[in-house]
Write a protein that holds these residues in place. Structure first.
Motif, PDB file in Angstrom:
ATOM      1  N   ILE A  30       4.655 -34.175 -26.420  1.00 55.29           N
ATOM      2  CA  ILE A  30       4.706 -33.213 -25.525  1.00 55.29           C
ATOM      3  C   ILE A  30       5.235 -34.184 -23.959  1.00 55.29           C
ATOM      4  O   ILE A  30       5.853 -33.373 -23.470  1.00 55.29           O
ATOM      5  CB  ILE A  30       3.149 -32.354 -24.833  1.00 55.29           C
ATOM      6  N   GLN A  31       4.565 -34.496 -23.850  1.00 50.92           N
ATOM      7  CA  GLN A  31       4.849 -35.641 -22.037  1.00 50.92           C
ATOM      8  C   GLN A  31       6.484 -36.739 -23.167  1.00 50.92           C
ATOM      9  O   GLN A  31       7.642 -36.243 -22.347  1.00 50.92           O
ATOM     10  CB  GLN A  31       3.911 -36.963 -22.113  1.00 50.92           C
ATOM     11  N   TYR A  32       6.114 -36.666 -23.932  1.00 50.91           N
ATOM     12  CA  TYR A  32       7.971 -37.359 -24.398  1.00 50.91           C
ATOM     13  C   TYR A  32       9.225 -36.316 -24.411  1.00 50.91           C
ATOM     14  O   TYR A  32       9.864 -36.808 -24.074  1.00 50.91           O
ATOM     15  CB  TYR A  32       7.929 -38.267 -26.332  1.00 50.91           C
ATOM     16  N   SER A  33       8.632 -35.065 -25.326  1.00 49.51           N
ATOM     17  CA  SER A  33       9.414 -34.152 -25.469  1.00 49.51           C
ATOM     18  C   SER A  33       9.623 -33.291 -23.872  1.00 49.51           C
ATOM     19  O   SER A  33      11.233 -33.139 -23.472  1.00 49.51           O
ATOM     20  CB  SER A  33       8.643 -33.092 -26.359  1.00 49.51           C
ATOM     21  N   ASP A  34       8.722 -33.445 -22.739  1.00 45.04           N
ATOM     22  CA  ASP A  34       9.150 -33.438 -22.186  1.00 45.04           C
ATOM     23  C   ASP A  34      10.133 -34.023 -20.465  1.00 45.04           C
ATOM     24  O   ASP A  34      10.765 -33.602 -20.168  1.00 45.04           O
ATOM     25  CB  ASP A  34       7.974 -32.827 -20.949  1.00 45.04           C
ATOM     26  N   GLY A  35      10.111 -34.908 -20.811  1.00 48.51           N
ATOM     27  CA  GLY A  35      11.054 -36.239 -20.906  1.00 48.51           C
ATOM     28  C   GLY A  35      12.436 -35.758 -21.324  1.00 48.51           C
ATOM     29  O   GLY A  35      13.530 -35.807 -20.279  1.00 48.51           O
TER      30      GLY A  35
END
Ligand SMILES: Cc1cc2nc3c(=O)[nH]c(=O)nc-3n(C[C@H](O)[C@H](O)[C@H](O)COP(=O)(O)OP(=O)(O)OC[C@H]3O[C@@H](n4cnc5c(N)ncnc54)[C@H](O)[C@@H]3O)c2cc1C
Length: 1169
Positions: A30-35
């Motif tokens: 999720i964090q990767y996708s947000d970035g």
């Protein structure tokens, strides 16, 4: 505004200071996708829109065009593939799609995306023939690990194997965690099918060490920006993504502060911006294997990079810098590039930012640094060089200082630039110096060049190269006018120049005077002073030249001036020169810095104000600079003054300035189309000069200075008369500037580029237009005839007929520019000359004399005027040109406009009609019957104004019968049946398979009926069709059947029974090939024709049919058989060919061989070989 690279280092450095030795945990999906989301929206999306998608489309175009099924492997596509944004016709070709995607969340989204938005919508890759295969894994640099958790969309069960090959492998911003990147690219290269391509897009170019891999193409996008909301949560998403991991909350809090301090805050939206330059690197199957071969055959030297003067270039990582020491090494480089389908950069004096380019091999020419001064008469050795004066041969590794020094020792000089270290790029692109007003530009002094052709790797003598300075195997082009013309202003685009032949001038001495006018802070005052300076500069005699500098120093604006008075080196001239200087330079506000100084050409280099006086001589330290130069008629105009003065107010570094180089004089004497350097109408070359100290290289200051230069130039563009090509390269910001370089000559340059650098080996010079834009009208009709025959009248009617049918058509007069010059020189009224017949008649004789004198001074004037008109009207369908006086203009000019159909319609009328039309009253007493002056050649068509129906009816009927059919849809259909095979039979040749028409359903019958319809003679008077084996037979046989006449086969000698007559194909001489082509003998069976002397022979009329007209050698032999052996009159012979290739000048060859009166027609016309 920091770059993302700099931000990353700052973030990691901050984290290391807070929690030494510990980095945080890996990011969640999720964090990767947000970035990741931040990088595909808003300003970041512009990088996709303006760079990635168009570049990808451009790079893949040749591959996608040549294949019907394309397989793609994408590494780390994220939730959507960039391939889905290609134009429809390209996406539709993708029939197989595989991907490696380690983020599971993305895999799910990618699968959904690949299926299409809904059941009903078209999927983004609609051509897929097998289900996409998505591996839930990262791509491994070692092949065996590549297959990992295959995950098929649509629940398919097919397998991907290690040895699966692809047409395209793409890494679009997915290389960040891959080290060393070279190994991943090498692995991808192993997975390519023959002819395939790996394409990489990457932001962090500094870490892109390709270590021995060579790129086939690279491109950059320096202006990419990522913009984020200045909010804590958004900053956390962003910093985690940039740093590549997830730290604790204390580090995250610090990271926000880092962003706020190094990012640029936008005033309007409160966003933080970061610079995100992007690069594209494309590789073909030779990328990993090509370099060792080159390095084994051409010397290279580590020190080569050290001497690169331009800092931007020096910071780039080329694939290698080779340093040839012999011509054969340079040839090896070009042949190597052609063989491996790669580009090259060339390093001359290394002052431009594009002599080194990432991933590309640079050819450093510094070993060719010799300068030879040939005394009068020594250079003679080629008959067409009329001058026996001294010559200077300057090697491509020499620089301005070397040439001036060597020439001065012999009492000579060359008009070059003002810095001694600047090299070949200067004279190949123009060359503006203190002698420009007196003797013209450096490129105007070029008589010839020794060049390694980018098309073949052959060494060519272009223009005048003395035999003693050319290798024995150098090719001397028979017609090298185009290349010599192009070398004078755009010379870095067609091959690697080994040396240049200059016509030197007598070495002068220079009286110099540096003066400064403090302008304070008032914009109005500064504009006023520029006006005074402008006026004084324009009034100066040609022996004067004044360079100005507008800069900030000592708390205010300064206008500095370096004045040069050129005199002969005799000391007796001194008092006169000083008197003249004082009399001419009367601007009272200019305060002399020093008294007059007298300098020779070498010492002059040190007197430039910007080197010695301005900012205390570069503020006493080393500096780097970035320049772009525009041409201005005036700096006194309020608009220009305002831009210059205000721009200095916003300069990002105190050292930025404007340098105004003085033009006019001899620079403007040369018509724009006479050399490729087409911008001649200017008084000042305004060099927008951004300067920063060396310590600020690759910092926000240096980037801001570069931005400043482009911003100022953009403001000046609408007011300038052109842009100097010398500084322009592949930076996308230069593209709009390049459109204003070369004046009216861009279309011609584009064509020469296509002919002489078809594989774009020299891809990194000043950009020329791509060949997609129309360069010439489809149809160019030269309307010729004697004065008063009705050329303009009929041309106007024919134009309206085309426009009524929906075509764009115009009439242009070749004599218009001559009339303009004549009016200027004599004070005649231009408007009346253009529009009033009687007035024109009064001036006819004087105008003709004027034209003849101009033509004597500029032997290529008719050609240049013709091309100028053609290019000015490049976008119309049909161009009628009136007023041409050349003999056989179609033979003479068709190779100059090889993409157009060029024909001549000769309008004839009786002397009586012509007298009446000219307003000369009634018929002269002795004229009984009329015959048009016999011509030594046959125009394509003749329109007899007396014979045809009266009024407009005659010309309308003529146009309907003979002109409109030339744009017939059936011809387009025939053209569509001709398949093109690129690089066959050798690189650079686009082979048109004319015989393939016969292979197409309906092809032969369409071609037969078009040959029948387009024949402008009378079939009922034709006795026979003749044709030479083999291609001609295919088209001649059905035509003979259709028009019901016998067909006479002509064959290789010895194949037909007696009685026969034999002719030989003439030897080809002087062409591009070194060896003359062998001659061949062909024969005709004499039984096929009535015997000479019989009645039937008297009325013989033969049509020769062939597939192609190229060099005309075979046709010439056929015509010799018919004329010399079978004694058929040339008047009774016509030639009909299916396709013509005007670049080979077949028509001209036939004319030279005595067949100028033979009618020659072709259905299709093709540019290129
Ligand atoms: C300090 C400075 C002073 C300048 N002063 C002047 C001036 O007084 N007058 C003026 O007109 N201009 C001037 N210029 C602009 C200068 O003319 C251009 O920057 C020019 O392109 C530099 O040529 P070069 O050979 O030094 O540079 P390079 O970077 O080596 O070459 C420039 C271009 O020419 C190509 N090229 C070089 N050699 C060859 C070759 N043998 N064959 C084919 N292509 C080749 C290169 O590939 C490159 O595209 C100046 C520039 C600087 C930086």
């Amino acid at each position: 505004m920091a770059t993302l690279d700099q931000l990353k280092s700052a973030l990691r450095g901050t984290a290391a200071a807070i929690v030494p030795g510990r980095i945080g945990s890996p990011m969640t999906g999720i964090q990767y996708s947000d970035g990741f989301d931040i990088f595909t929206r808003d300003s970041a999306w512009l990088t996709y829109q303006d760079f990635i998608i168009p570049q990808l489309s451009r790079q893949l175009a040749p591959l996608l065009d040549s294949l019907t099924h394309v397989s793609v492997l994408e590494i780390g596509p994220g939730p959507k593939s960039v391939m889905g944004y290609l134009p429809d016709h390209q996406r539709n070709k993708i029939t197989r799609y595989n991907a490696f995607e380690p983020i599971h969340l993305f895999v799910t989204r990618l699968e959904t995306w690949l299926r299409g938005q809904s059941e009903a919508s078209v999927p983004p890759l609609p051509g897929l023939q097998t289900p996409a295969i998505i591996h839930r894994a990262g791509f491994s640099k070692s092949g065996s690990k590549n297959v990992h958790q295959p995950n098929r969309s649509n629940n398919s069960t097919a397998q991907t194997h290690d040895n699966t090959k692809f047409d395209v492998v793409i890494f679009c911003h997915s290389m960040y965690g891959m080290h060393p990147k070279r190994d991943y690219i090498a692995r991808a290269l192993e997975m390519l099918k023959d002819g395939g391509m790996v394409v990489v897009f990457h932001r962090d170019s500094a870490t892109m060490d390709l270590d021995g891999l060579v790129c086939s193409r690279t491109a950059c996008f320096p202006t990419g920006v990522v913009s984020i909301n200045d909010e804590d949560e958004e900053l956390d998403r962003f910093t985690r993504f940039i740093a590549g991991y997830s730290p604790g909350s204390s580090v995250l809090a610090e990271w926000r502060q880092v962003c706020r301090s190094v990012g640029r805050k936008t005033k309007a939206s409160g966003h933080l911006e970061f610079s995100a330059p992007d690069i594209m690197l494309a590789f073909n199957k030779h990328a990993a294997s090509a370099l060792p071969d080159l390095l084994a055959n051409v010397p290279s030297e580590e020190k080569s990079m050290v001497r690169i003067k331009n800092r931007t270039a020096r910071l780039r990582r080329s694939a290698a810098v080779v340093r040839p020491t012999e011509i054969k090494h340079v040839q090896y480089c070009v042949k190597w590039a052609l063989k491996h389908e790669l580009g090259l950069t060339v390093v001359g004096g290394s002052h431009s930012d594009h002599c080194i380019w990432p991933g590309i091999v640079a050819v450093d020419m510094s070993a060719f640094d010799s300068v030879h001064v040939l005394p009068p008469g020594v250079g003679v050795g080629r008959t067409n060089y009329p001058d026996t004066g001294s010559l200077i041969i300057a090697g491509a590794g020499s620089n301005t200082g070397d040439i001036i020094k060597k020439a001065m020792a012999e009492g000579l000089t060359v008009p070059l630039g003002s810095r001694p270290s600047v090299g070949t790029g200067l004279w190949l692109h123009g060359g503006i110096g203190h002698l420009a007003r007196l003797h013209g530009l450096a490129c105007d002094a070029i008589l010839g060049a020794l060049v390694v052709s980018a098309a073949s790797g052959d060494v060519m003598c272009v223009g005048y190269v003395p035999g003693s300075h050319a290798p024995a195997d150098a090719i001397r082009q028979k017609d090298d006018g185009d290349l010599l013309w192009a070398t004078k202003g755009a010379g870095s685009n067609f091959g690697i120049v080994i040396s240049v032949t200059f016509k030197p001038r007598q070495n002068p001495i220079y009286w110099t005077w540096n003066r400064v006018c403090p302008l304070g802070k008032s914009v109005v005052n500064a504009r006023g002073m520029l006006r005074v300076y402008d006026r004084e500069a324009k009034d100066l005699a040609r022996s004067f030249s004044t360079d100005a500098y507008l800069y900030f120093d000592q708390g205010g604006l300064q206008l500095g001036e370096s004045v040069y008075k050129v005199t002969s080196p005799t000391p007796d001239d001194a008092p006169a020169a000083i008197n003249e200087l004082q009399a001419e330079m009367i601007n009272p506000w200019m305060v002399p810095r020093k008294n007059f100084e007298v300098k020779n050409a070498v010492d002059l280099f040190d007197t430039e104000m910007y080197m010695s006086a301005m900012h205390g001589g570069h503020a006493g330290g080393k500096t780097s600079a970035f320049k772009r130069c525009v041409f201005l008629r005036s700096v006194g105009d309020a608009d220009v003054g305002e831009i210059l003065v205000k721009a200095l107010g916003s300069r990002p570094s105190p050292l930025c300035y404007f340098h105004l180089l003085h033009g006019g004089g001899a620079v403007s004497d040369v018509p724009p189309a006479t050399t490729a350097f087409g911008c001649r109408d200017w008084t000042f070359a305004c060099v927008v000069t951004g300067v920063w100290s060396r310590g600020q290289d690759d910092t926000e200051t240096s980037r801001a200075v570069v931005r400043w230069v482009y911003d100022v130039v953009e403001k000046l563009l609408p007011l300038c008369t052109g842009v100097y090509a010398a500084d322009l390269g592949p930076d996308p910001r230069d593209a709009v500037l390049a459109e204003k370089a070369f004046g009216p000559n861009r279309p011609r340059l584009a064509r020469i580029k296509r002919t002489w650098d078809p594989n774009n080996v020299m891809a990194y010079s000043c950009p020329l237009p791509t060949n997609t834009a129309p360069m010439e009208p489809k149809l160019i009709i030269l309307v010729t005839g004697e004065s008063g025959a009705g050329k303009d009248y009929n041309a106007a009617i024919w134009t309206s007929i085309f426009t009524n049918k929906g075509y764009s058509a115009v009439v242009a007069s070749i004599s218009e520019s001559i009339k303009r010059d004549y009016a200027q020189a004599t004070g005649a009224n231009l408007n009346l000359l253009l529009s009033d017949r009687a007035y024109k008649e009064q001036h006819r004789v004087a105008l003709t004399t004027f034209f003849q004198e101009r033509a004597r001074e500029h032997p290529n004037l008719p050609r240049d005027q013709f091309l100028q008109l053609v290019y000015r009207h490049a976008e119309v369908d049909v161009l009628f040109i009136t007023g041409m006086r050349d003999q056989a203009p179609v033979c003479e000019f068709s190779h100059r406009v090889p993409d157009s159909r060029l024909l001549e319609v000769r309008v004839t009328a009786s002397p009586q009609t012509r007298r009446l039309r000219r307003g000369e009253g009634s018929e002269p007493p002795n004229v009984q019957t009329y015959k048009d002056t016999p011509l030594p050649y046959r125009p394509s068509l003749t329109f007899n104004n007396d014979d045809e129906a009266p009024g407009k009816e005659g010309p309308i009927k003529f146009a309907n019968n003979h002109l409109l059919p030339l744009l017939d849809d059936k011809l387009k259909k025939l053209a569509s049946m001709v398949r093109t095979t690129p690089n066959f039979p050798r690189p650079g040749i686009n082979f048109r398979h004319i015989l393939g028409i016969a292979q197409q359903p309906g092809g032969l019958s369409l071609c037969t009926s078009l040959l029948q319809q387009h024949f402008s003679g009378d079939w009922t008077k034709v006795t026979a069709i003749a044709s030479c084996e083999t291609g001609g037979y295919i088209f001649a046989s059905p035509l003979a059947m259709q028009v019901n006449v016998p067909m006479i086969p002509i064959r290789a000698a010895g194949k037909l029974p007696p009685p026969t007559t034999v002719a030989s194909t003439p030897a080809a001489e002087g062409g591009q090939k070194k060896e003359p082509e062998p001659t061949a003998k062909i024969e005709l069976n004499l039984d096929a024709l009535p015997l000479p002397g019989t009645d039937a022979h008297g009325s013989l009329a033969v049509v020769v049919v062939d597939d192609v007209l190229a060099t005309g050698r075979t046709l010439c032999a056929v015509l010799q058989l018919l004329v010399k052996a079978a004694r058929i009159s040339v008047e009774n012979i016509s030639v009909l060919v299916v396709a013509e290739f005007p670049v080979h000048r077949g028509r001209e060859f036939l004319r030279q061989q005595g067949f100028g009166r033979v009618r020659v027609q072709s259905l299709l016309v093709y540019g290129g070989a």
